[in-house]
Design an enzyme around this catalytic site. Structure first.
Site, short mmCIF file in Angstrom:
data_model
loop_
_atom_site.label_atom_id
_atom_site.label_comp_id
_atom_site.label_asym_id
_atom_site.label_seq_id
_atom_site.Cartn_x
_atom_site.Cartn_y
_atom_site.Cartn_z
N GLU A 96 13.95 3.83 -9.31
CA GLU A 96 12.50 3.80 -9.18
C GLU A 96 11.87 5.18 -9.36
O GLU A 96 10.88 5.30 -10.08
CB GLU A 96 12.17 3.23 -7.79
CG GLU A 96 10.70 3.19 -7.46
CD GLU A 96 10.44 2.54 -6.11
OE1 GLU A 96 11.41 2.25 -5.38
OE2 GLU A 96 9.25 2.31 -5.79
N HIS B 8 18.52 -3.57 -1.11
CA HIS B 8 17.37 -2.67 -1.17
C HIS B 8 17.42 -1.74 -2.37
O HIS B 8 16.54 -1.80 -3.23
CB HIS B 8 17.18 -1.87 0.13
CG HIS B 8 16.04 -0.91 0.00
ND1 HIS B 8 16.20 0.45 -0.05
CD2 HIS B 8 14.72 -1.13 -0.19
CE1 HIS B 8 15.01 1.02 -0.23
NE2 HIS B 8 14.10 0.08 -0.31
N HIS C 177 6.05 -7.46 -1.01
CA HIS C 177 6.55 -7.29 0.37
C HIS C 177 5.41 -7.66 1.31
O HIS C 177 4.53 -6.83 1.56
CB HIS C 177 6.92 -5.83 0.65
CG HIS C 177 7.93 -5.23 -0.25
ND1 HIS C 177 9.23 -4.99 0.13
CD2 HIS C 177 7.85 -4.79 -1.54
CE1 HIS C 177 9.90 -4.43 -0.88
NE2 HIS C 177 9.07 -4.30 -1.91
#
Ligand code: MCF
Ligand code: FE
Length: 403
Positions: free
Chosen positions: A210, A180, A64
């Protein structure tokens, strides 16, 4: 035509000793130096220092860039406190993240031998830096949004960003799409976007399972995400389960990031559907997300840095060394070889790039590293590469030298 010679060349057939590669923008031939010089007498000869190893350019499938200004702002240690800190400081961080900082981030990757990367773009702010950088970029335009009232506006913005990223093939940019995460994207928008990616053959990526908090929220509407969703979204349960979310991607190979909390059944399903995983060991450690059991995976995985939002450097060598430490019970030398595959051939296959292997007709993207001494055993070159390299000695993209 150019010819590059190195003590060792990493090829699908193993390390070749005292060979050379003839190339233009693509690889023409791999053979002993004398053979190539005879065949291409006018070629420019590129030499490398003693004990050098020629690798295909390294590939970082998940980064990112827009969060590159973070150093001592975001809270590391556990996912939900990190998330609160992102929300608190997002505006400051993205405002502070100017062209100069993002170009530096690309340069840091380049110096560590990264010739291609997958950029997860939340706002489209890094497009110009990605156009200017010499690396190949798969530009994953991210969609995030769960409130049905805002979805249309968010979708229009997403489409606009996607459109802007198209038409930069000459700048080595491939437009892609990112979802996302299961907890942050409304299922209706999700289905719509997956369909759009499929129809336009866009590479597709998503953060998945995650943190332990994500697991509790999706499975039991509970855990640390509960107060987060109640406070910010007046929402008391998730709109999807992990299983439902994953099923949406059936039949369209997708690059899922993290998966540290995925169970065996889910991993089996991902494998069956031809998906892949981006493994980000330092990000997982810094956000308290656990270890991905890479020894159990039956699908292709890459090794990636994630952004400076959840890491301290974008050096792939730092990431490789962290991976060696994190997976302490995997035999060291075979792990080192697997990790090199993860950032070369696996990563290229995952991002559909025609590089990642030193073989004829592949794009001439190379990373040269130089060992401090002659390697005593060829099979240990991957391990010594990881242990002893701070920066690449030379880097080539499409036949041009950039380091
Ligand atoms: O991969 C890390 C951790 N997991 C999720 N998201 C992000 C990461 N680094 C940056 N992000 C971005 C994400 O793309 O954070 C934003 C999203 O746009 C806010 S939501 C956590
Ligand atoms: Fe990420």
């Amino acid at each position: 035509m150019k010819i590059i010679a190195a003590d060792y060349i990493y090829t699908p057939a193993g390390f070749l000793n005292n060979h050379a590669v003839a190339f233009t923008q693509t690889i023409s031939e791999i053979a002993p130096l004398e053979v190539l010089q005879q065949k291409y007498p006018n070629a420019i000869l590129i030499t490398t220092e003693p004990h050098s190893v020629l690798y295909p350019g390294f590939i970082n499938t998940h980064v990112h860039l827009e969060f590159s200004s973070n150093k001592t702002t975001l809270e590391y240690g556990s996912f939900i406190p990190w998330l609160y800190s992102v929300i608190d400081d997002r505006d400051g961080l993205t405002k502070g993240c100017n062209m100069h900082i993002m170009q530096n981030a690309c340069q840091e990757m380049l110096r560590s031998g990264i010739t291609s990367f997958g950029a997860i773009s939340s706002f489209g702010l890094e497009l110009e830096a990605c156009i200017k950088t010499p690396q190949r970029v798969v530009f994953f335009n991210e969609f995030i949004g769960s409130n049905p009232q805002n979805i249309d506006i968010l979708y229009a913005d997403f489409q606009e960003r996607l459109k802007l990223s198209c038409g930069h093939k000459e700048d080595r940019i491939t437009p892609g799409v990112a979802i996302h995460a299961p907890y942050s994207v409304h299922p209706v928008a999700l289905r719509h976007i997956v369909k759009l990616a499929k129809e336009n053959h866009h590479p597709l990526s998503a953060h998945l399972l995650e943190s332990p908090a994500e697991r509790s929220w999706l499975d039991n509407s509970d855990g640390e995400f509960k107060p987060f969703f109640e406070t910010y979204f007046n929402q008391s349960r998730p709109f999807t389960t992990a299983q439902e979310f994953i099923k949406t991607f059936d039949g369209y190979p997708t690059h899922f990031t993290h998966c540290t909390q995925a169970n065996e059944e889910e991993l089996k399903h991902l494998s069956k559907q031809g998906h892949s995983i981006a493994h980000c060991p330092r990000s997982n450690r810094y956000l308290g997300c656990g270890r991905l059991a890479i020894e159990k995976l039956t699908l292709p995985f890459s090794l990636a840095t994630d952004g400076l939002s959840s890491n301290n450097t974008l050096s792939i060598f730092d990431e490789l060394r962290a991976a060696l430490m994190m997976h302490e019970h995997i035999e060291l030398k075979s792990l080192a070889s697997k990790l090199i595959e993860a950032i070369t051939s696996n990563a290229a296959q995952i991002l559909h790039l025609d590089c990642g292997k030193i073989e004829p007709d592949k794009l001439a993207d190379f990373t040269v590293i130089t060992l401090p001494d002659a390697p005593k055993r060829v099979e240990e070159i991957p391990l010594w590469t990881i242990l002893h390299t701070k920066e690449a000695s030379q880097v080539y993209i499409q036949g041009e030298q950039y380091v």
